[in-house]
Design an enzyme around this catalytic site. Structure first.
Site, PDB file in Angstrom:
ATOM      1  N   HIS A 160       0.086   1.115   5.181  1.00  0.00           N
ATOM      2  CA  HIS A 160       0.812   0.896   3.922  1.00  0.00           C
ATOM      3  C   HIS A 160       0.026   1.574   2.799  1.00  0.00           C
ATOM      4  CE1 HIS A 160       2.347  -3.053   5.926  1.00  0.00           C
ATOM      5  NE2 HIS A 160       2.889  -1.969   6.450  1.00  0.00           N
ATOM      6  N   PHE A 179      -3.299  -0.263  12.697  1.00  0.00           N
ATOM      7  CA  PHE A 179      -4.003   0.906  13.203  1.00  0.00           C
ATOM      8  C   PHE A 179      -5.505   0.719  12.987  1.00  0.00           C
ATOM      9  CE2 PHE A 179       0.148   1.936  11.507  1.00  0.00           C
ATOM     10  CZ  PHE A 179       0.765   2.568  12.580  1.00  0.00           C
ATOM     11  N   THR A 218     -16.165   5.644   5.293  1.00  0.00           N
ATOM     12  CA  THR A 218     -17.024   4.751   4.530  1.00  0.00           C
ATOM     13  C   THR A 218     -17.247   5.324   3.130  1.00  0.00           C
ATOM     14  OG1 THR A 218     -18.180   4.057   6.541  1.00  0.00           O
ATOM     15  CG2 THR A 218     -19.286   3.629   4.445  1.00  0.00           C
ATOM     16  N   SER A 259       5.701   2.389  16.137  1.00  0.00           N
ATOM     17  CA  SER A 259       5.121   2.933  14.903  1.00  0.00           C
ATOM     18  C   SER A 259       4.043   3.957  15.209  1.00  0.00           C
ATOM     19  CB  SER A 259       4.521   1.801  14.052  1.00  0.00           C
ATOM     20  OG  SER A 259       5.511   0.892  13.647  1.00  0.00           O
ATOM     21  N   THR A 284       8.366   4.796  11.712  1.00  0.00           N
ATOM     22  CA  THR A 284       9.040   4.342  12.926  1.00  0.00           C
ATOM     23  C   THR A 284       9.669   5.517  13.669  1.00  0.00           C
ATOM     24  OG1 THR A 284       9.545   2.212  11.897  1.00  0.00           O
ATOM     25  CG2 THR A 284      10.833   2.813  13.840  1.00  0.00           C
ATOM     26  N   ALA A 314      11.277   6.630   3.930  1.00  0.00           N
ATOM     27  CA  ALA A 314      11.987   5.872   2.896  1.00  0.00           C
ATOM     28  C   ALA A 314      11.587   6.337   1.489  1.00  0.00           C
ATOM     29  CB  ALA A 314      11.670   4.381   3.043  1.00  0.00           C
ATOM     30  N   CYS A 357       2.599   4.367   8.024  1.00  0.00           N
ATOM     31  CA  CYS A 357       3.239   3.778   9.195  1.00  0.00           C
ATOM     32  C   CYS A 357       4.719   4.164   9.211  1.00  0.00           C
ATOM     33  CB  CYS A 357       3.094   2.255   9.152  1.00  0.00           C
ATOM     34  SG  CYS A 357       3.895   1.399  10.525  1.00  0.00           S
TER      35      CYS A 357
END
Length: 236
Positions: A110, A2, A156, A47, A56, A72, A54
């Protein structure tokens, strides 16, 4: 992969702690709506970054007005998705294609940890946020003027305090209507993904040093032996 540029703020329509359907996978699942415009070219198995995670796509309705995802156990441990409820707003971004401009930075989806908003302060037409990491070791990967993903938003870093595991960002006026961060208050939590470049460099250095130490005549071993010999000679 992404970019950290949020495309749409969606809404959690359903949150199931034990979804026994085939699309729920006998675990936690969410149904997210108010996002039909970004689902036009999305297929099952694709995704979508949801608050920086991320996830699914496992199900749509006929008109693609909503999508469903499974969450999960590891994702629940790493992120704050377990705090979501029906009606919660979420940042959404589709995975990049080869034709997308990288306007933010490379975001994997992640999540490394969560952070707490310790301060929120207006600065002209911008807002400055201060965050403190739950897992403080991740502060080592955050540097001033470096990239950070906060709830999936590419931002940033403006300042870092390594002693307190805190960092600051500034949310400009344009972004305040585009992402959910502006609506969060002090004490709220956010998902954090650090720039993975720092983690890659650290691991490469670690493996290189380990390899050097295992070789009897490596440059590093010779350097260490030379230092030891000089110290011992100086004591005689």
């Amino acid at each position: 992969m992404f970019t950290g540029l949020v495309e749409k703020i969606g809404t959690v329509l359903e949150y199931n702690e034990l979804d026994k359907s085939s699309s729920g996978g006998n675990g936690v699942s969410m149904v997210i709506g108010d996002c039909s415009e970004i689902l036009v070219d999305v297929h099952l198995g694709d995704s979508i970054s949801t608050n920086g995670v991320c996830l699914t796509v496992t199900e749509f309705d006929e008109k693609k007005t909503f999508f469903k995802v499974g969450v999960a156990p590891e994702t629940l441990r790493r992120s704050n998705l377990g705090d979501l409820k029906v009606g919660s707003p979420v940042n959404l971004e589709r995975a990049v294609t080869s034709e997308v401009r990288l306007g933010g930075h490379v975001v994997q989806g992640h999540v490394d940890t969560v952070a707490t908003i310790t301060k929120k302060q207006a600065d002209g037409n911008a807002i400055t946020f201060t965050f403190q990491l739950r897992d403080r070791e991740n502060i080592n990967y955050i540097v001033e003027k470096g990239f950070i993903a906060v709830d999936g938003t590419s931002l940033t870093v403006t300042q870092v305090d390594y002693a307190t595991a805190e960092f600051l960002i500034m949310l400009v006026s344009y972004s305040q209507e585009k992402v959910i961060l502006a609506k969060k208050e002090q004490g709220g939590s956010v998902n954090i993904e650090v720039d993975f470049t720092g983690k890659l460099i650290e691991k490469q250095i670690e493996l290189t040093l380990e390899g050097q130490l295992k070789k009897e005549n490596s440059p590093l071993v010779r350097l260490i032996e030379g230092i030891v010999e000089k110290r011992l000679a100086g004591k005689q």
